[in-house]
Motif scaffolding. Structure first.
Motif, short mmCIF file in Angstrom:
data_model
loop_
_atom_site.label_atom_id
_atom_site.label_comp_id
_atom_site.label_asym_id
_atom_site.label_seq_id
_atom_site.Cartn_x
_atom_site.Cartn_y
_atom_site.Cartn_z
N ILE A 180 -4.96 -5.31 1.42
CA ILE A 180 -5.81 -5.62 2.83
C ILE A 180 -5.31 -5.24 4.09
O ILE A 180 -5.70 -4.77 5.11
CB ILE A 180 -6.55 -6.91 2.74
N ALA A 181 -3.67 -5.24 4.01
CA ALA A 181 -3.05 -5.16 5.17
C ALA A 181 -3.06 -3.75 5.71
O ALA A 181 -2.85 -3.18 6.85
CB ALA A 181 -1.60 -5.35 5.19
N ALA A 182 -3.65 -2.69 4.77
CA ALA A 182 -3.90 -1.46 4.89
C ALA A 182 -4.72 -0.93 5.94
O ALA A 182 -5.00 0.15 6.31
CB ALA A 182 -3.72 -0.39 3.60
N LEU A 183 -5.59 -1.86 6.11
CA LEU A 183 -7.04 -1.76 6.85
C LEU A 183 -6.64 -1.81 8.41
O LEU A 183 -8.12 -1.54 9.47
CB LEU A 183 -8.12 -2.88 6.40
N ARG A 184 -5.49 -1.97 8.93
CA ARG A 184 -5.64 -1.92 10.33
C ARG A 184 -6.35 -2.98 10.81
O ARG A 184 -6.92 -2.68 12.29
CB ARG A 184 -5.83 -0.68 11.03
N LEU A 185 -6.17 -4.36 10.23
CA LEU A 185 -6.87 -5.30 10.86
C LEU A 185 -5.82 -6.62 11.55
O LEU A 185 -4.90 -6.52 11.23
CB LEU A 185 -7.57 -6.32 9.68
N PRO A 186 -6.42 -7.08 12.41
CA PRO A 186 -5.54 -7.96 13.07
C PRO A 186 -5.10 -9.05 12.14
O PRO A 186 -5.78 -9.57 11.20
CB PRO A 186 -6.57 -8.60 14.26
N ASP A 187 -3.86 -9.72 12.59
CA ASP A 187 -3.54 -10.64 11.48
C ASP A 187 -4.13 -11.79 11.12
O ASP A 187 -4.05 -12.39 10.28
CB ASP A 187 -1.75 -11.11 12.03
N ALA A 188 -4.76 -12.19 12.46
CA ALA A 188 -5.91 -13.50 12.17
C ALA A 188 -6.61 -13.20 10.99
O ALA A 188 -7.16 -14.12 10.20
CB ALA A 188 -6.38 -13.93 13.12
N ILE A 189 -7.32 -11.93 11.03
CA ILE A 189 -8.35 -11.71 10.08
C ILE A 189 -7.86 -11.51 8.56
O ILE A 189 -8.33 -11.94 7.72
CB ILE A 189 -9.05 -10.26 10.48
N ILE A 190 -6.66 -10.81 8.68
CA ILE A 190 -5.95 -10.78 7.37
C ILE A 190 -5.62 -11.80 6.82
O ILE A 190 -5.60 -12.46 5.62
CB ILE A 190 -4.67 -9.91 7.39
N GLY A 191 -5.14 -12.78 7.59
CA GLY A 191 -4.88 -14.19 7.08
C GLY A 191 -6.08 -15.24 6.57
O GLY A 191 -5.94 -15.78 5.66
N GLY A 192 -7.12 -14.79 7.23
CA GLY A 192 -8.31 -15.42 6.72
C GLY A 192 -8.89 -15.00 5.62
O GLY A 192 -9.38 -16.03 4.67
N LEU A 193 -8.62 -13.56 5.42
CA LEU A 193 -9.17 -13.19 4.09
C LEU A 193 -8.19 -13.61 2.83
O LEU A 193 -8.61 -13.87 1.85
CB LEU A 193 -9.19 -11.56 4.06
N ARG A 194 -7.08 -13.74 3.03
CA ARG A 194 -6.12 -14.28 2.02
C ARG A 194 -6.25 -15.89 1.67
O ARG A 194 -6.17 -16.08 0.63
CB ARG A 194 -4.56 -13.96 2.52
#
Length: 507
Positions: A180-194
């Motif tokens: 999901i890090a490949a989606l150019r999302l902010p770190d906060a959103i990536i952390g929440g998805l994980r």
């Protein structure tokens, strides 16, 4: 269907520093990081390959990195210099690869290469050329091409291959296995998805969109659609300040091919007038057609020599109009010459006494823009007695060097890229074969001439110090003529294997 290239430079900051330092840069195997200040803390802002393999990561405290890796080279980060160099790289890419190139900070470029890859022999060859050229000057690079910016970005950074070509309309399949890090999302959103257990893009694509949007906002859905290619993402191209460019805006959008062609002719006329005032001729032309839906269609053509002939350039551009999708209409047209070279006018002399050389550059331009510049070439002589090294490929319109092939021995019209093994019956050491078998057919030699002895080039490889070849021209009973050779002098085993090979065919 648009085709977008993402060029990823994983070690941009450290590679740029090594190139800047030149001979005094640290050895390649010695870990190098750049360090910048974030508030009151000094953090690692970039790592080279050796530092990454040693376990160092961006965002790590500088003191911890130095404690973990003995002999670490830590240099002050230069973000402004990195950005300026990336901008210069984008301008280089405009001139060489595509009319639409933008900076994708902090470590990449994005290009719309629709309609331009044919000039480089196709998409894969174009990407390979990008990566190899950057590698030759010290920059590690990865490249991917897909239908959208998001998909190309994701594949370039997270696929295993250095060069990746995502087939048309397969962006969705190409990204489902990526993190999901490949989606150019902010770190906060990536952390929440994980935290919720999501790890791969495909897992998000299978989920209902409403709950995700309610929790993380519209940014997540937008990035998913962009990566899958269902949502367009405009690219704002960089333009060199010194580039010759003309444009035409329309009060009412146009879309008919005949109308586009008419205005192309007018733009070419204006551009050639600008080039004439500067004493330049176009080597590359970019036509950008801005649609009302904020998409840009592009046409790129190249010429073998500097040109500012209105009729000739107009024909090259109009040949590509059929590749343009005007959509709901075109509201702005831009024509530029990203690559232009000095063009001095020739004085006209009376046709009674003037001897003009045949000019085939117009034909070269037409063929080059249809089949690709990389597929057009001619051979020029190289000073070497070894047949396969006695020539090289050059551009069709490149200047003559004045060199010529030696004419004391005839050479075959067709020379094999790799000599083919044959079975021959001959008296050693100096007699030609009485017969030979090639591709399963036995041929009896009726006439022969030779040997012509060719010595190895010992200054290139030690293995050629004693190597020789004895070449013969032979004619079989059917009248076919062949160029064959024996590896070695027929006596000393150190000179070659004494096997026979067919290297070319006369006539």
């Amino acid at each position: 269907m648009p085709r977008v290239v993402s060029l990823f430079l994983p070690n941009w900051s450290t590679d740029r520093l090594r190139r800047k330092l030149g001979d005094v840069s640290p050895p390649p195997d010695r870990p190098l990081v750049t360090v910048g200040r974030h508030g009151n803390r000094r953090l690692v802002t970039a790592t080279d390959r050796a530092a990454f393999e040693a376990g160092l990561r961006v965002g790590m405290p500088a003191t911890k990195a130095q404690a973990l890796v003995q002999g670490l080279v830590a240099m002050e980060a230069e973000p402004d210099a990195d950005a300026e160099a990336l901008e210069r790289l984008a301008l280089w890419a405009v001139r060489r690869y595509a009319p639409i190139v933008a900076v994708d900070p902090p470590d990449g470029l994005i290009m719309d290469t629709t309609g331009a890859d044919h000039l480089h022999g196709g998409e894969r060859l174009m990407l390979t050329d990008m990566v190899e050229r950057l590698g030759q000057v010290g920059f590690s690079a990865r490249a991917a091409i897909a239908d959208s910016w998001g998909a190309a970005y994701a594949v370039a950074r997270y696929a295993r291959q250095t060069v990746s070509v995502v087939a048309v309309s397969t962006s969705h399949d190409a990204i489902i296995a990526l993190p999901i890090a490949a989606l150019r999302l902010p770190d906060a959103i990536i952390g929440g998805l994980r935290v919720l257990g999501f790890d791969r893009v495909g897992e998000l694509l299978r989920q209902p969109r409403a709950p995700l949007t309610l929790r993380f906002g519209p940014e997540l859905g937008r990035r998913l659609d962009q990566a899958a290619g269902s949502l367009a993402e405009p690219i704002e191209p960089v333009r060199p300040a010194e580039m010759v460019e003309v444009k035409r805006a329309f009060g009412e959008p146009i879309g008919a091919a005949e109308t586009i062609a008419r205005y192309v002719g007018k733009l070419v006329h204006s551009l050639c007038a600008e080039l004439e005032t500067k004493g330049l001729g176009a080597r590359r032309l970019d036509l950008l057609l801005c649609r009302v839906d904020n998409r840009v269609e592009a046409i790129r053509v190249g010429t073998a020599l500097p040109v500012r002939d209105v009729k000739r350039l107009t024909r090259l551009l109009c040949d590509k109009i059929e590749t343009v999708d005007p959509g709901f209409g075109i509201e702005l047209m831009r024509l530029s010459a990203p690559l232009a070279e000095p063009l001095t006018p020739r004085q006209s002399i009376s046709s009674l006494i003037e001897q003009r050389d045949a000019d085939i550059s117009d034909l070269i331009d037409i063929l080059g823009n249809r089949v690709g510049e990389e597929r057009l070439y001619r051979f020029t002589p190289v000073a070497s007695d070894v047949p396969e090294r006695s020539f090289r490929r050059v551009a069709p319109a490149s200047a003559e060097t004045g060199d010529a092939w030696p004419d004391h021995w005839p050479r075959p019209a067709r020379l094999f890229a790799v000599p083919e093994r044959i079975e021959a019956i001959a008296l050693l050491p100096d007699h030609p074969p009485a017969s030979f078998t090639w591709r399963g057919i036995r041929r009896r030699v009726k006439r022969a001439d030779g040997p012509e002895r060719v010595f190895g080039e010992w200054w290139k490889r030690d293995a050629e110090l004693a190597a020789v070849r004895d070449y013969f021209q032979v004619e079989d009973e059917a009248g076919e003529r062949f160029w064959i050779y024996r590896a070695g002098d027929g006596e000393d085993a150190a000179t070659g294997s004494h096997r026979w090979f067919l290297h070319g065919i006369f006539g």
